[in-house]
Scaffold this motif. Structure first.
Motif, PDB file in Angstrom:
ATOM      1  N   VAL A   1      -4.432  39.616-102.061  1.00 13.42           N
ATOM      2  CA  VAL A   1      -5.783  39.444-101.509  1.00 13.42           C
ATOM      3  C   VAL A   1      -6.681  38.760-102.534  1.00 13.42           C
ATOM      4  CG1 VAL A   1      -7.848  40.694-100.750  1.00 13.42           C
ATOM      5  CG2 VAL A   1      -5.609  41.317 -99.833  1.00 13.42           C
ATOM      6  N   ALA A   2      -6.596  39.179-103.783  1.00 12.03           N
ATOM      7  CA  ALA A   2      -7.413  38.567-104.841  1.00 12.03           C
ATOM      8  C   ALA A   2      -7.063  37.095-105.018  1.00 12.03           C
ATOM      9  CB  ALA A   2      -7.224  39.322-106.153  1.00 12.03           C
ATOM     10  N   THR A   3      -5.785  36.772-104.992  1.00 19.26           N
ATOM     11  CA  THR A   3      -5.345  35.387-105.141  1.00 19.26           C
ATOM     12  C   THR A   3      -5.800  34.545-103.952  1.00 19.26           C
ATOM     13  OG1 THR A   3      -3.429  36.086-106.424  1.00 19.26           O
ATOM     14  CG2 THR A   3      -3.310  33.906-105.413  1.00 19.26           C
ATOM     15  N   ALA A   4      -5.617  35.081-102.749  1.00 17.99           N
ATOM     16  CA  ALA A   4      -6.009  34.353-101.540  1.00 17.99           C
ATOM     17  C   ALA A   4      -7.530  34.196-101.461  1.00 17.99           C
ATOM     18  CB  ALA A   4      -5.478  35.055-100.301  1.00 17.99           C
ATOM     19  N   GLN A   5      -8.272  35.154-102.005  1.00 21.89           N
ATOM     20  CA  GLN A   5      -9.731  35.049-102.004  1.00 21.89           C
ATOM     21  C   GLN A   5     -10.169  33.775-102.707  1.00 21.89           C
ATOM     22  OE1 GLN A   5     -11.990  38.466-103.409  1.00 21.89           O
ATOM     23  NE2 GLN A   5     -13.656  37.151-104.068  1.00 21.89           N
ATOM     24  N   HIS A   6      -9.592  33.503-103.839  1.00 19.07           N
ATOM     25  CA  HIS A   6      -9.969  32.293-104.569  1.00 19.07           C
ATOM     26  C   HIS A   6      -9.610  31.040-103.749  1.00 19.07           C
ATOM     27  CE1 HIS A   6     -11.173  29.925-107.993  1.00 19.07           C
ATOM     28  NE2 HIS A   6     -10.084  29.192-107.818  1.00 19.07           N
TER      29      HIS A   6
ATOM     30  N   ALA B   1       3.730  40.513 -91.819  1.00 25.40           N
ATOM     31  CA  ALA B   1       3.939  41.959 -91.908  1.00 25.40           C
ATOM     32  C   ALA B   1       2.825  42.621 -92.727  1.00 25.40           C
ATOM     33  CB  ALA B   1       5.303  42.263 -92.528  1.00 25.40           C
ATOM     34  N   ALA B   2       2.375  41.956 -93.758  1.00 25.67           N
ATOM     35  CA  ALA B   2       1.357  42.534 -94.640  1.00 25.67           C
ATOM     36  C   ALA B   2      -0.055  42.408 -94.078  1.00 25.67           C
ATOM     37  CB  ALA B   2       1.422  41.873 -96.020  1.00 25.67           C
ATOM     38  N   PHE B   3      -0.379  41.277 -93.424  1.00 29.87           N
ATOM     39  CA  PHE B   3      -1.768  41.005 -93.060  1.00 29.87           C
ATOM     40  C   PHE B   3      -2.015  40.788 -91.566  1.00 29.87           C
ATOM     41  CE2 PHE B   3      -1.113  39.346 -97.417  1.00 29.87           C
ATOM     42  CZ  PHE B   3      -1.880  40.306 -98.085  1.00 29.87           C
ATOM     43  N   GLY B   4      -0.985  40.675 -90.781  1.00 31.70           N
ATOM     44  CA  GLY B   4      -1.144  40.451 -89.347  1.00 31.70           C
ATOM     45  C   GLY B   4      -1.301  38.987 -89.006  1.00 31.70           C
ATOM     46  N   ASN B   5      -2.313  38.366 -89.546  1.00 33.23           N
ATOM     47  CA  ASN B   5      -2.548  36.940 -89.347  1.00 33.23           C
ATOM     48  C   ASN B   5      -3.526  36.457 -90.417  1.00 33.23           C
ATOM     49  OD1 ASN B   5      -5.101  37.806 -88.467  1.00 33.23           O
ATOM     50  ND2 ASN B   5      -4.653  37.463 -86.308  1.00 33.23           N
ATOM     51  N   LYS B   6      -3.864  35.195 -90.358  1.00 31.42           N
ATOM     52  CA  LYS B   6      -4.761  34.606 -91.357  1.00 31.42           C
ATOM     53  C   LYS B   6      -6.142  35.276 -91.319  1.00 31.42           C
ATOM     54  CE  LYS B   6      -6.961  30.136 -92.156  1.00 31.42           C
ATOM     55  NZ  LYS B   6      -6.989  28.729 -91.761  1.00 31.42           N
ATOM     56  N   ALA B   7      -6.657  35.529 -90.126  1.00 34.28           N
ATOM     57  CA  ALA B   7      -7.961  36.176 -90.011  1.00 34.28           C
ATOM     58  C   ALA B   7      -7.902  37.613 -90.527  1.00 34.28           C
ATOM     59  CB  ALA B   7      -8.451  36.142 -88.566  1.00 34.28           C
TER      60      ALA B   7
ATOM     61  N   LEU C   1      -6.036  38.649 -93.035  1.00 37.84           N
ATOM     62  CA  LEU C   1      -6.133  38.505 -94.487  1.00 37.84           C
ATOM     63  C   LEU C   1      -7.572  38.211 -94.884  1.00 37.84           C
ATOM     64  CD1 LEU C   1      -5.092  38.148 -97.387  1.00 37.84           C
ATOM     65  CD2 LEU C   1      -4.456  35.794 -96.767  1.00 37.84           C
ATOM     66  N   TYR C   2      -8.233  37.339 -94.155  1.00 43.35           N
ATOM     67  CA  TYR C   2      -9.615  36.980 -94.475  1.00 43.35           C
ATOM     68  C   TYR C   2     -10.533  38.200 -94.410  1.00 43.35           C
ATOM     69  CZ  TYR C   2     -14.038  34.410 -94.345  1.00 43.35           C
ATOM     70  OH  TYR C   2     -15.295  33.951 -94.610  1.00 43.35           O
TER      71      TYR C   2
ATOM     72  N   ARG D   1     -12.593  31.858 -84.397  1.00 49.09           N
ATOM     73  CA  ARG D   1     -13.537  32.814 -83.808  1.00 49.09           C
ATOM     74  C   ARG D   1     -13.461  34.188 -84.468  1.00 49.09           C
ATOM     75  NH1 ARG D   1     -12.723  36.223 -79.710  1.00 49.09           N
ATOM     76  NH2 ARG D   1     -10.801  35.187 -79.119  1.00 49.09           N
ATOM     77  N   GLU D   2     -12.250  34.682 -84.718  1.00 48.54           N
ATOM     78  CA  GLU D   2     -12.077  36.010 -85.310  1.00 48.54           C
ATOM     79  C   GLU D   2     -12.608  36.052 -86.750  1.00 48.54           C
ATOM     80  OE1 GLU D   2      -8.454  39.182 -86.224  1.00 48.54           O
ATOM     81  OE2 GLU D   2      -8.019  37.373 -85.073  1.00 48.54           O
ATOM     82  N   ALA D   3     -12.283  35.045 -87.526  1.00 50.68           N
ATOM     83  CA  ALA D   3     -12.748  34.992 -88.911  1.00 50.68           C
ATOM     84  C   ALA D   3     -14.265  34.793 -88.966  1.00 50.68           C
ATOM     85  CB  ALA D   3     -12.040  33.864 -89.663  1.00 50.68           C
ATOM     86  N   ARG D   4     -14.780  33.939 -88.089  1.00 48.24           N
ATOM     87  CA  ARG D   4     -16.229  33.699 -88.040  1.00 48.24           C
ATOM     88  C   ARG D   4     -16.967  34.993 -87.692  1.00 48.24           C
ATOM     89  NH1 ARG D   4     -16.036  29.689 -84.739  1.00 48.24           N
ATOM     90  NH2 ARG D   4     -16.522  30.857 -82.868  1.00 48.24           N
TER      91      ARG D   4
END
Length: 196
Positions: free
Chosen positions: A21-26, A54-60, A62-63, A123-126
């Motif tokens: 999560v920290a890496t993806a945040q950057h 498996a870890a995050f479900g999808n990109k949104a 993770l976001y 839409r989900e991330a927004r």
């Protein structure tokens, strides 16, 4: 002779989700939500797509985890800056100056992760970014309303609009000096708004 060396079934997890999560945040902060693909994320994290899903479900998903982390580690500390024992205008000016410093702190990842996310195409991330933004606006509005209820809405809008502008200008290459100059000018306007 056989020995029973029991091993856990399946592959061991190849990454620490919190570190991921920290890496993806950057990555999201540097490029913006829309410009980051799942392939980009899995490559940077060194995992395969099934492990990612498996870890995050999808990109949104993770976001959303990134926004939670951002709120805990990198967001403007409104509770520390909006003090009841100081003038409202001075505290709001301090918020804007803190925003300017944070938005310019990393030229490779300029601006506000949340504010920039409110403009993404997903839409989900927004919606997730908007929820964080509205919560912050709510804190500011509540703080102002405690002493200036009739001004809370319009001044919150002014502060929020200024912060959005600071974030956008930071993304467009404005440095700390330019952002602070704008924040300080807005601080003068706030002092004037509460002087009457």
């Amino acid at each position: 002779m056989t020995t029973n060396t029991s091993r856990p079934r399946g592959r061991p997890r190849r990454f620490d989700p919190e570190e991921a999560v920290a890496t993806a945040q950057h990555l999201f902060h540097a490029r913006g939500y829309d410009a980051v693909s799942v392939a980009d994320i899995t490559q940077v994290l060194g995992i395969n797509p099934p492990s990612f899903y498996a870890a995050f479900g999808n990109k949104a998903g993770l976001y959303t985890r990134i926004l939670d982390r951002y709120a805990d580690t990198d967001a403007i500390p409104l509770a520390d800056l909006l003090r009841p024992d100081r003038p409202v205008a001075a505290c709001l000016a301090a918020v804007l100056e803190d925003a300017a410093r944070r938005y310019a702190a990393d030229p490779a990842a300029a601006g506000c992760l949340v504010l920039e996310g409110t403009r993404c195409n997903d839409r989900e991330a927004r919606a997730a970014a908007r929820a964080f933004n509205l919560a912050a606006e709510g804190v500011i509005r509540h703080y102002i309303a405690a002493r200036y209820p009739e001004d809370a809405e319009r001044v919150t809008d002014f502060v929020s609009t200024t912060m959005s502008g600071l974030s956008a200008k930071a993304r467009n290459g404005h440095g700390l000096d330019q952002l602070l100059a704008t924040a300080r000018l807005a601080g003068l306007a706030l002092a004037q708004a509460f002087s009457g």
